[in-house]
Design a protein around this motif. Structure first.
Motif, PDB file in Angstrom:
ATOM      1  N   HIS A  64       7.661 -38.052 -21.810  1.00  0.00           N
ATOM      2  CA  HIS A  64       8.541 -39.126 -22.256  1.00  0.00           C
ATOM      3  C   HIS A  64       7.761 -40.316 -22.826  1.00  0.00           C
ATOM      4  O   HIS A  64       8.220 -40.991 -23.747  1.00  0.00           O
ATOM      5  CB  HIS A  64       9.402 -39.564 -21.066  1.00  0.00           C
ATOM      6  CG  HIS A  64      10.254 -40.755 -21.324  1.00  0.00           C
ATOM      7  ND1 HIS A  64      11.295 -40.738 -22.214  1.00  0.00           N
ATOM      8  CD2 HIS A  64      10.210 -42.004 -20.810  1.00  0.00           C
ATOM      9  CE1 HIS A  64      11.862 -41.934 -22.231  1.00  0.00           C
ATOM     10  NE2 HIS A  64      11.227 -42.716 -21.395  1.00  0.00           N
ATOM     11  N   HIS A  89      19.891 -33.034 -23.784  1.00  0.00           N
ATOM     12  CA  HIS A  89      18.715 -33.741 -23.295  1.00  0.00           C
ATOM     13  C   HIS A  89      18.869 -34.011 -21.811  1.00  0.00           C
ATOM     14  O   HIS A  89      19.892 -34.527 -21.370  1.00  0.00           O
ATOM     15  CB  HIS A  89      18.571 -35.066 -24.064  1.00  0.00           C
ATOM     16  CG  HIS A  89      17.332 -35.818 -23.719  1.00  0.00           C
ATOM     17  ND1 HIS A  89      16.248 -35.853 -24.564  1.00  0.00           N
ATOM     18  CD2 HIS A  89      17.009 -36.543 -22.638  1.00  0.00           C
ATOM     19  CE1 HIS A  89      15.296 -36.591 -23.998  1.00  0.00           C
ATOM     20  NE2 HIS A  89      15.745 -37.022 -22.834  1.00  0.00           N
ATOM     21  N   ILE A  90      17.852 -33.649 -21.062  1.00  0.00           N
ATOM     22  CA  ILE A  90      17.878 -33.890 -19.619  1.00  0.00           C
ATOM     23  C   ILE A  90      16.670 -34.752 -19.246  1.00  0.00           C
ATOM     24  O   ILE A  90      15.542 -34.417 -19.600  1.00  0.00           O
ATOM     25  CB  ILE A  90      17.826 -32.562 -18.832  1.00  0.00           C
ATOM     26  CG1 ILE A  90      19.068 -31.726 -19.155  1.00  0.00           C
ATOM     27  CG2 ILE A  90      17.725 -32.824 -17.333  1.00  0.00           C
ATOM     28  CD1 ILE A  90      18.961 -30.284 -18.726  1.00  0.00           C
ATOM     29  N   HIS A  91      16.889 -35.842 -18.559  1.00  0.00           N
ATOM     30  CA  HIS A  91      15.791 -36.677 -18.068  1.00  0.00           C
ATOM     31  C   HIS A  91      15.319 -36.050 -16.754  1.00  0.00           C
ATOM     32  O   HIS A  91      15.982 -36.195 -15.722  1.00  0.00           O
ATOM     33  CB  HIS A  91      16.267 -38.106 -17.837  1.00  0.00           C
ATOM     34  CG  HIS A  91      17.018 -38.678 -19.005  1.00  0.00           C
ATOM     35  ND1 HIS A  91      16.448 -38.827 -20.254  1.00  0.00           N
ATOM     36  CD2 HIS A  91      18.286 -39.108 -19.121  1.00  0.00           C
ATOM     37  CE1 HIS A  91      17.333 -39.347 -21.079  1.00  0.00           C
ATOM     38  NE2 HIS A  91      18.465 -39.518 -20.412  1.00  0.00           N
ATOM     39  N   CYS A  97      10.992 -35.218 -20.083  1.00  0.00           N
ATOM     40  CA  CYS A  97      12.315 -34.885 -20.587  1.00  0.00           C
ATOM     41  C   CYS A  97      12.349 -33.389 -20.908  1.00  0.00           C
ATOM     42  O   CYS A  97      11.331 -32.808 -21.277  1.00  0.00           O
ATOM     43  CB  CYS A  97      12.617 -35.640 -21.873  1.00  0.00           C
ATOM     44  SG  CYS A  97      12.614 -37.421 -21.676  1.00  0.00           S
TER      45      CYS A  97
END
Ligand code: NI
Length: 135
Positions: A64, A89-91, A97
């Motif tokens: 990230h 999108h997944i944090h 990410c």
């Protein structure tokens, strides 16, 4: 589904033994189902070489905080509007990410797009999975 055909296969006993272990491990209900999946998989792989239309996903994990990386990933995708269906999108955590990009189009173009993204500095892991519709 079309008419069902049956065929016999001659195979080394040890190879069949290993195949049966594979079937059990995977959880297939029968050898037939396992063989059908392997045939479909081979035909889809072949279609990449023939540059047919495919569907697929590009999944990447990236850093990230890598300078301008998120912008680069987005810029590349804007160059392939016709090929991108959607992105998720997944944090993952404070530093990472995960992005999954659903793609379609000529196999060569989809591969080119995936390679551009996966080889960016800061992308820690990436994989293109291509699929298609086989009977
Ligand atoms: Ni994120």
């Amino acid at each position: 589904m079309g008419r069902v055909a049956r065929f016999a296969v001659s195979i080394d006993e040890k190879l069949l033994e290993r195949f049966d272990q594979y079937i059990e491990k995977k959880g297939y209900v029968s050898r037939s189902e396992a063989v059908r999946d392997l045939i479909r998989s081979a035909l889809i792989e072949e279609s990449i070489g023939e540059d047919r239309d495919v569907f697929g996903t590009i999944t990447i994990v990236y850093h990230h905080h890598q300078k301008e990386l998120a912008e680069k990933i987005t810029d590349i995708q804007h160059g392939y509007l016709k090929n991108i269906i959607s992105t998720m999108h997944i944090h993952v955590d404070h530093h990472h990410c995960l992005e999954t990009i659903a793609v379609k189009g000529k196999a060569s173009v989809v591969r080119e797009l995936a390679d551009k993204i996966i080889t960016l500095k800061g992308v820690k892991h990436g994989k293109l999975v291509v699929t298609g519709i086989e009977p």
